[in-house]
Design a protein around this motif. Structure first.
Motif, PDB file in Angstrom:
ATOM      1  N   VAL A 277       0.870  -1.181   0.000  1.00 50.18           N
ATOM      2  CA  VAL A 277       0.000   0.000   0.000  1.00 50.18           C
ATOM      3  C   VAL A 277       0.905   1.228   0.000  1.00 50.18           C
ATOM      4  CG1 VAL A 277      -1.788   1.254   1.249  1.00 50.18           C
ATOM      5  CG2 VAL A 277      -1.780  -1.254   1.261  1.00 50.18           C
ATOM      6  N   HIS A 278       0.620   2.183  -0.881  1.00 48.68           N
ATOM      7  CA  HIS A 278       1.484   3.344  -1.095  1.00 48.68           C
ATOM      8  C   HIS A 278       0.675   4.626  -0.951  1.00 48.68           C
ATOM      9  CE1 HIS A 278       4.111   5.757  -4.080  1.00 48.68           C
ATOM     10  NE2 HIS A 278       4.755   5.661  -2.941  1.00 48.68           N
ATOM     11  N   TRP A 279       1.235   5.614  -0.237  1.00 47.07           N
ATOM     12  CA  TRP A 279       0.584   6.913  -0.115  1.00 47.07           C
ATOM     13  C   TRP A 279       1.605   7.982   0.243  1.00 47.07           C
ATOM     14  CZ3 TRP A 279       0.583   3.416   3.832  1.00 47.07           C
ATOM     15  CH2 TRP A 279       0.876   3.871   5.106  1.00 47.07           C
ATOM     16  N   PHE A 280       1.149   9.231   0.176  1.00 47.24           N
ATOM     17  CA  PHE A 280       1.962  10.388   0.533  1.00 47.24           C
ATOM     18  C   PHE A 280       1.216  11.213   1.571  1.00 47.24           C
ATOM     19  CE2 PHE A 280       3.498   9.294  -3.633  1.00 47.24           C
ATOM     20  CZ  PHE A 280       4.850   9.565  -3.586  1.00 47.24           C
ATOM     21  N   GLU A 281       1.967  11.856   2.458  1.00 52.67           N
ATOM     22  CA  GLU A 281       1.425  12.825   3.405  1.00 52.67           C
ATOM     23  C   GLU A 281       2.248  14.093   3.299  1.00 52.67           C
ATOM     24  OE1 GLU A 281       1.208  11.269   7.376  1.00 52.67           O
ATOM     25  OE2 GLU A 281      -0.076   9.590   6.749  1.00 52.67           O
ATOM     26  N   ARG A 282       1.677  15.192   3.672  1.00 51.59           N
ATOM     27  CA  ARG A 282       2.374  16.473   3.623  1.00 51.59           C
ATOM     28  C   ARG A 282       3.146  16.726   4.905  1.00 51.59           C
ATOM     29  NH1 ARG A 282       2.982  19.439  -1.048  1.00 51.59           N
ATOM     30  NH2 ARG A 282       1.149  19.201  -2.303  1.00 51.59           N
ATOM     31  N   ASP A 283       4.383  17.209   4.755  1.00 47.25           N
ATOM     32  CA  ASP A 283       5.212  17.600   5.887  1.00 47.25           C
ATOM     33  C   ASP A 283       4.741  18.950   6.397  1.00 47.25           C
ATOM     34  OD1 ASP A 283       7.319  17.613   7.725  1.00 47.25           O
ATOM     35  OD2 ASP A 283       8.686  18.564   6.325  1.00 47.25           O
TER      36      ASP A 283
ATOM     37  N   ASN B 213      10.596  18.765  -4.651  1.00 48.77           N
ATOM     38  CA  ASN B 213       9.563  18.653  -3.644  1.00 48.77           C
ATOM     39  C   ASN B 213      10.160  18.341  -2.269  1.00 48.77           C
ATOM     40  OD1 ASN B 213       7.421  17.842  -2.051  1.00 48.77           O
ATOM     41  ND2 ASN B 213       6.489  16.600  -3.629  1.00 48.77           N
ATOM     42  N   ILE B 214       9.917  19.210  -1.300  1.00 46.67           N
ATOM     43  CA  ILE B 214      10.403  18.950   0.068  1.00 46.67           C
ATOM     44  C   ILE B 214       9.265  18.829   1.075  1.00 46.67           C
ATOM     45  CG2 ILE B 214      12.634  20.046  -0.302  1.00 46.67           C
ATOM     46  CD1 ILE B 214      11.427  22.375   1.471  1.00 46.67           C
ATOM     47  N   VAL B 215       8.030  18.678   0.585  1.00 41.96           N
ATOM     48  CA  VAL B 215       6.903  18.610   1.515  1.00 41.96           C
ATOM     49  C   VAL B 215       6.169  17.276   1.516  1.00 41.96           C
ATOM     50  CG1 VAL B 215       6.533  21.096   1.545  1.00 41.96           C
ATOM     51  CG2 VAL B 215       5.304  19.689  -0.119  1.00 41.96           C
ATOM     52  N   ASP B 216       6.365  16.430   0.507  1.00 46.50           N
ATOM     53  CA  ASP B 216       5.660  15.154   0.454  1.00 46.50           C
ATOM     54  C   ASP B 216       6.477  14.041   1.104  1.00 46.50           C
ATOM     55  OD1 ASP B 216       3.381  16.049  -0.854  1.00 46.50           O
ATOM     56  OD2 ASP B 216       4.276  15.797  -2.834  1.00 46.50           O
TER      57      ASP B 216
ATOM     58  N   LEU C  32       7.197   1.751   6.000  1.00 49.10           N
ATOM     59  CA  LEU C  32       8.399   2.425   5.503  1.00 49.10           C
ATOM     60  C   LEU C  32       8.081   3.874   5.223  1.00 49.10           C
ATOM     61  CD1 LEU C  32       9.372  -0.329   2.920  1.00 49.10           C
ATOM     62  CD2 LEU C  32      10.266  -0.066   5.237  1.00 49.10           C
ATOM     63  N   ARG C  33       9.059   4.761   5.504  1.00 49.88           N
ATOM     64  CA  ARG C  33       8.868   6.201   5.282  1.00 49.88           C
ATOM     65  C   ARG C  33      10.113   6.792   4.642  1.00 49.88           C
ATOM     66  NH1 ARG C  33       9.304   8.734  10.412  1.00 49.88           N
ATOM     67  NH2 ARG C  33      11.306   9.549   9.820  1.00 49.88           N
ATOM     68  N   ARG C  34       9.891   7.649   3.653  1.00 47.55           N
ATOM     69  CA  ARG C  34      10.988   8.408   3.044  1.00 47.55           C
ATOM     70  C   ARG C  34      10.643   9.884   3.163  1.00 47.55           C
ATOM     71  NH1 ARG C  34      12.212  10.976  -1.476  1.00 47.55           N
ATOM     72  NH2 ARG C  34      10.306  10.306  -2.509  1.00 47.55           N
ATOM     73  N   ASN C  35      11.470  10.603   3.904  1.00 48.72           N
ATOM     74  CA  ASN C  35      11.247  12.034   4.094  1.00 48.72           C
ATOM     75  C   ASN C  35      11.601  12.808   2.835  1.00 48.72           C
ATOM     76  OD1 ASN C  35      10.304  11.853   6.709  1.00 48.72           O
ATOM     77  ND2 ASN C  35      12.332  12.026   7.592  1.00 48.72           N
ATOM     78  N   PRO C  36      11.016  13.986   2.679  1.00 39.39           N
ATOM     79  CA  PRO C  36      11.338  14.814   1.520  1.00 39.39           C
ATOM     80  C   PRO C  36      12.831  15.141   1.464  1.00 39.39           C
ATOM     81  CG  PRO C  36       9.499  15.723   2.744  1.00 39.39           C
ATOM     82  CD  PRO C  36      10.053  14.606   3.561  1.00 39.39           C
TER      83      PRO C  36
END
Length: 102
Positions: free
Chosen positions: A42-48, A63-66, A87-91
């Motif tokens: 499952v894949h998604w993005f959230e805003r920083d 992009n530095i906010v997703d 799993l998380r990958r920061n902007p």
């Protein structure tokens, strides 16, 4: 590592993620072992909250906010117990973090 409710462990450890040519994760190297992804991830993005972190973007960085997330189900072998990795990958970074295990 921190234990939380519902048999979930938070880690925040940097991991290596292997991807297919289409961008789907295939396996995660964690704790010196290769965990194979067995189910559809499952894949998604959230805003920083960039206004709280007050980060400035270096010139040329997009992009530095997703914040990118993958929830994957993994096993060490065919008979091993199924685990769920978040799993998380920061902007502005290529590093993947293992946010939690359940």
């Amino acid at each position: 590592m921190t234990a939380t409710a519902a048999n979930e462990t938070t880690t925040g450890v940097v991991v290596d993620v292997r991807f297919s040519p289409t961008g789907r994760p295939l396996a995660v190297r964690y704790d010196g072992r290769l965990w194979v992804i067995t189910e559809e991830p499952v894949h998604w993005f959230e805003r920083d909250s960039w206004w709280e972190t007050r980060r400035a973007a270096p010139v040329g960085v997009g992009n530095i906010v997703d914040i990118e997330y993958w929830r994957v189900q993994v096993k060490l072998s065919a008979r091993a117990e199924l685990r769920t990795f978040l799993l998380r990958r920061n902007p502005a970074t290529d590093q993947w973090l293992l946010e939690s295990i359940s």
